[in-house]
Enzyme design. Structure first.
Site, mmCIF file in Angstrom:
data_model
loop_
_atom_site.group_PDB
_atom_site.id
_atom_site.type_symbol
_atom_site.label_atom_id
_atom_site.label_comp_id
_atom_site.label_asym_id
_atom_site.label_seq_id
_atom_site.Cartn_x
_atom_site.Cartn_y
_atom_site.Cartn_z
ATOM 1 N N GLN A 129 -10.608 0.333 -1.414
ATOM 2 C CA GLN A 129 -9.826 -1.097 -0.550
ATOM 3 C C GLN A 129 -11.186 0.002 0.165
ATOM 4 O OE1 GLN A 129 -6.674 2.235 0.484
ATOM 5 N NE2 GLN A 129 -6.398 0.421 0.648
ATOM 6 N N GLU A 213 -2.535 -3.746 6.903
ATOM 7 C CA GLU A 213 -1.463 -2.929 7.672
ATOM 8 C C GLU A 213 -1.089 -1.785 8.420
ATOM 9 O OE1 GLU A 213 -3.155 0.595 4.939
ATOM 10 O OE2 GLU A 213 -1.506 0.947 3.867
#
Ligand SMILES: *[C@@H]1O[C@H](CO)[C@@H](O)[C@H](O)[C@H]1NC(C)=O
Ligand SMILES: *[C@@H]1O[C@H](CO)[C@@H](O)[C@H](O)[C@H]1NC(C)=O
Ligand SMILES: *[C@@H]1O[C@H](CO)[C@@H](O)[C@H](O)[C@H]1NC(C)=O
Ligand SMILES: CC(=O)N[C@H]1CO[C@H](CO)[C@@H](O)[C@@H]1O
Length: 353
Positions: A129, A213
């Site tokens: 990521q 997030e």
């Protein structure tokens, strides 16, 4: 991975002598950066908190919303039959985060992160990521960090200065199940940074995701910033044979432990969707209602020249030897302890950065 993280946490708690006071702003900043390497972006809580409900707000073809304590956005949970995802990309415009309305203003700092990734949702043992963190303090200081991570290794910072309003492209590419790259590109300037990565934790190529997030530092979630809204565009998930957008993706929203839903995802097209921060109505102590006029957080630029000095490079922390808890009572873990632990051999990753 849970084991190794908790082992590390235990180790770090045992080393509070190395935790840090925050009267020295520069030091606090670096410690925050260091603490950021404790990011843990897996989505372990998802299964236990998963519930679904009819998605009326989201005009997408997805028929349900999955609630997570950590992730909001879109996640494809399986590639086309016989294929695996090897590249995920997307763009977004860097927002100016603000302190959520109604919070206790002594609370220190608030953050969120936008990123793209391969795996980590249903395939939980690895994630490749890359993305950008945004942080705002109660005194109005805004900062950004661009980072990459091959979970379960930590996140490392790119040496890249990020400013509000930058249009950022994010790419993760897997060349094999254990090697690949992460790239962040500033579309305003065309400048990009790429990090080649390897890991012993193999990707499955099962998931592709575009996420905002509430990430984890140390062993708890950071206080979630009001990021306004973030629009992901040009979302592409590719296999070696085909590519797709978010039409088949699962919508995810963050619901915290107080059952407050903090995000709302609106699909715009197969390649684009928006994630909005939805301020929780309950628990608002002061500030009559809509405080989210994003109060122009002074100096939204990144300013401080020392930023981006390469956490991954590991310079400059060796002389830290102070005592006391960090900002807002959180003891920041010690990089030295982390390094020591890594030297002892962390079982599940090569750290191959
Ligand atoms: C992108 O370019 C803009 C304009 O030059 C600059 O202000 C910003 O710092 C750059 N951001 C990154 C991430 O390079
Ligand atoms: C990653 O893949 C994209 C296509 O999905 C490609 O445009 C890009 O050049 C690749 N980047 C690297 C570093 O391989
Ligand atoms: C994004 O947020 C701004 C400020 O809250 C709002 O005015 C705007 O309508 C939002 N964008 C969309 C597409 O909803
Ligand atoms: C990876 C991550 O941050 N997971 C966390 C999600 O939220 C739950 C509950 O707060 C944590 O226990 C997880 O560690």
């Amino acid at each position: 991975m849970k084991l190794s993280m908790s082992l590390i946490s235990t180790l770090l708690l045992a080393s509070t002598a190395l935790a840090v006071p925050h009267k020295n702003a520069g030091l606090a900043r670096r410690l925050q950066r260091r603490a950021r390497t404790m990011r843990d972006s897996s989505n372990r809580a998802k299964d236990s908190s998963t519930k679904t409900e009819a998605s009326s707000a989201s005009s997408s073809s997805s028929s349900s919303i999955e609630y997570s304590e950590n992730w909001s956005g879109m996640a494809i949970t399986s590639p086309p039959t016989g294929e695996t995802f090897n590249a995920v990309s997307g763009k977004f415009t860097v927002p100016t985060p603000s302190v959520p309305s109604g919070v206790d203003s002594t609370d220190g700092e608030y953050s969120a992160s936008a990123w793209v990734g391969i795996d980590g949702n249903t395939y939980s043992t690895a994630i490749l990521q890359t993305g950008v963190d945004f942080t705002v303090t109660t005194s109005g200081e805004v900062s950004y960090d661009a980072w990459y991570e091959w979970y379960p290794d930590y996140a490392y910072d790119f040496d890249l200065t990020i400013s509000a309003g930058d249009v950022i492209a994010m790419y993760v590419n897997a060349t094999t199940t254990t090697s690949g790259s992460a790239t962040i590109e500033n579309l305003t300037t065309g400048k990009s940074v790429t990090k080649d990565l390897t890991s012993t934790s193999a990707l499955g190529g099962e998931n592709a995701e575009w996420i905002v997030e509430d990430f984890e530092e140390g062993d708890s979630l950071i206080a979630f910033a009001d990021f306004g809204n973030i629009t992901f565009t040009e979302c592409v998930a590719a296999t070696s044979a085909s590519s797709e957008g978010v039409d088949s993706a699962q919508v995810m929203d963050i619901e915290n432990t107080d059952d407050e839903v903090l995000t709302s995802v609106t699909k715009i097209s197969d390649s684009s969707f928006e994630v909005s921060y939805t301020s929780s109505s309950s628990g608002s102590t002061t500030s009559s209602g809509a405080g989210s006029s994003s109060s122009g957080t002074a100096g939204s630029g990144s300013g401080s020249g020392g930023r981006g000095s390469g956490m991954g490079g590991g310079k400059g922390f060796d002389s830290i030897s102070t005592s006391g808890a960090g900002a807002s009572g959180k003891g920041f873990p010690s990089l030295r302890a982390v390094r020591r632990f890594l030297k002892w051999g962390r079982p599940s990753t090569s750290g191959g950065i």
